[in-house]
Design an enzyme around this catalytic site. Structure first.
Site, PDB file in Angstrom:
ATOM      1  N   LYS A 159      -4.879   3.778 -49.911  1.00  0.00           N
ATOM      2  CA  LYS A 159      -4.751   4.393 -51.248  1.00  0.00           C
ATOM      3  C   LYS A 159      -3.419   4.019 -51.900  1.00  0.00           C
ATOM      4  O   LYS A 159      -2.388   4.013 -51.221  1.00  0.00           O
ATOM      5  CB  LYS A 159      -4.816   5.917 -51.118  1.00  0.00           C
ATOM      6  N   ASP A 165       9.826   6.402 -33.612  1.00  0.00           N
ATOM      7  CA  ASP A 165       9.648   5.693 -34.875  1.00  0.00           C
ATOM      8  C   ASP A 165      10.373   4.338 -34.818  1.00  0.00           C
ATOM      9  O   ASP A 165      11.604   4.286 -34.673  1.00  0.00           O
ATOM     10  CB  ASP A 165      10.214   6.561 -36.005  1.00  0.00           C
ATOM     11  N   PHE A 211     -12.538  -4.917 -31.716  1.00  0.00           N
ATOM     12  CA  PHE A 211     -12.682  -4.451 -33.086  1.00  0.00           C
ATOM     13  C   PHE A 211     -12.661  -5.639 -34.064  1.00  0.00           C
ATOM     14  O   PHE A 211     -13.458  -5.744 -34.993  1.00  0.00           O
ATOM     15  CB  PHE A 211     -11.518  -3.487 -33.307  1.00  0.00           C
ATOM     16  N   ASP A 260      -0.847   0.020 -40.016  1.00  0.00           N
ATOM     17  CA  ASP A 260      -1.692   0.901 -40.829  1.00  0.00           C
ATOM     18  C   ASP A 260      -1.716   0.389 -42.262  1.00  0.00           C
ATOM     19  O   ASP A 260      -0.655   0.203 -42.870  1.00  0.00           O
ATOM     20  CB  ASP A 260      -1.138   2.327 -40.794  1.00  0.00           C
ATOM     21  N   THR A 310      -9.141  -8.890 -30.614  1.00  0.00           N
ATOM     22  CA  THR A 310      -9.581  -7.601 -30.052  1.00  0.00           C
ATOM     23  C   THR A 310     -11.082  -7.399 -30.279  1.00  0.00           C
ATOM     24  O   THR A 310     -11.685  -8.078 -31.114  1.00  0.00           O
ATOM     25  CB  THR A 310      -8.843  -6.429 -30.718  1.00  0.00           C
ATOM     26  N   ASP A 363      -6.312  -6.975 -41.048  1.00  0.00           N
ATOM     27  CA  ASP A 363      -7.708  -7.221 -41.433  1.00  0.00           C
ATOM     28  C   ASP A 363      -7.971  -6.662 -42.835  1.00  0.00           C
ATOM     29  O   ASP A 363      -9.126  -6.531 -43.238  1.00  0.00           O
ATOM     30  CB  ASP A 363      -8.676  -6.599 -40.407  1.00  0.00           C
ATOM     31  N   GLU A 397       7.622  -5.331 -30.255  1.00  0.00           N
ATOM     32  CA  GLU A 397       6.336  -5.081 -30.917  1.00  0.00           C
ATOM     33  C   GLU A 397       6.338  -3.695 -31.551  1.00  0.00           C
ATOM     34  O   GLU A 397       6.662  -2.699 -30.900  1.00  0.00           O
ATOM     35  CB  GLU A 397       5.166  -5.173 -29.924  1.00  0.00           C
TER      36      GLU A 397
END
Ligand SMILES: C[S@@+](CC[C@H](N)C(=O)[O-])C[C@H]1O[C@@H](n2cnc3c(N)ncnc32)[C@H](O)[C@@H]1O
Length: 241
Positions: free
Chosen positions: A148, A121, A220, A144, A218, A180, A69
């Site tokens: 932009k 990383d 959220f 993430d 979740t 999302d 993961e």
């Protein structure tokens, strides 16, 4: 005395090439509970970064298929999935220290035997530490989105990265992404579409997958869905062509 070395720091002799990172180390306090968990349990559950392939037999107590993961955040989904699927082993990768502490607390409290952590990383971990054709699955939940345009180069899901993932997946293995952010979902689909050996799974519309029951929704996410925001799952299986 202030501590100048954390159990999560890479060994001093390891040098890293400069490249565009898919994360920024977020400010966010590590709680006392999380720091204690890192100090007490890292040696048991956190793998040290090394520039050579892992031996899965040495990593887990029981030999069973491994799911990697990337970016587990605070580890809530990770914990739930490892508990739901004890017949699989999980290696979770995250650079955010409070998340590593939080997941260590879960592992310890719930006595999870099939879950290990690496705090580094994931792009480097994948390249250096994951043996070729060894993974049963790869989970990337809510990477993430880098909204932009000038930051899109930081997005994880890009063709060269998927190529690296595919080298590490066994034939029949799967990649499961969720997001999302619809424009990122569209980009993911466009990227995955270019790999003929990847077949979309469990889809009603031919575009996205149904959420597999092992991925918990979740807090959220539930809130987002109530507000009319979407969540898109994409599960692809690597077939032999
Ligand atoms: C938006 S959060 C989502 C966290 C979690 N998967 C969830 O669903 O709540 C993305 C996470 O990925 C981590 N991350 C991003 N790039 C990473 C990388 N290259 N290696 C390890 N972790 C990474 C970030 O630190 C962050 O915690």
């Amino acid at each position: 005395m202030p501590q100048d070395h954390s159990p999560l720091d890479p060994p001093a002799h390891v040098a890293f090439p400069k490249r565009i990172k898919t994360f920024v180390k977020r400010a966010g306090r590590t709680t006392t509970g999380q720091s204690n968990a890192i100090a007490q349990w890292s040696s048991q559950y956190v793998l040290e970064y090394q520039a050579k392939p892992l031996d899965w037999n040495a990593v887990f107590d029981t030999q069973q298929p491994v799911v990697f993961e990337i970016g587990f955040g605070m580890g809530d989904a990770t914990t739930s999935i490892a508990k739901t699927l004890p017949e699989l082993n999980f290696l979770g990768c995250e650079v955010h220290e409070p998340g590593v502490g939080a997941l260590l607390m879960h592992i310890h409290d719930m006595e999870l035997k099939n879950l290990r952590i690496i705090s580094h990383d994931a792009v480097e971990v994948l390249e250096e530490m994951i043996p070729e054709q060894s993974l049963h699955g790869i989970h990337i939940f809510f990477p993430d989105p880098w909204h932009k345009l000038r930051h899109h180069k930081r997005r994880l899901i890009q063709a060269p990265f998927i190529e690296s993932l595919l080298k590490k997946l066994k034939a029949g293995g799967y990649i499961h992404c969720a997001t999302d952010w619809e424009p990122y979902a569209v980009q993911m689909r466009q990227v995955f579409k270019t790999f003929s050996e990847l077949k979309l799974q469990n889809s009603e519309d031919g575009l996205y997958s149904q959420r597999p029951s092992y991925r918990p929704s979740t807090k959220f996410e539930k809130r987002g869905l109530r507000l009319g925001h979407g969540v898109w799952d994409l599960v692809y299986q690597k077939t032999t062509i």
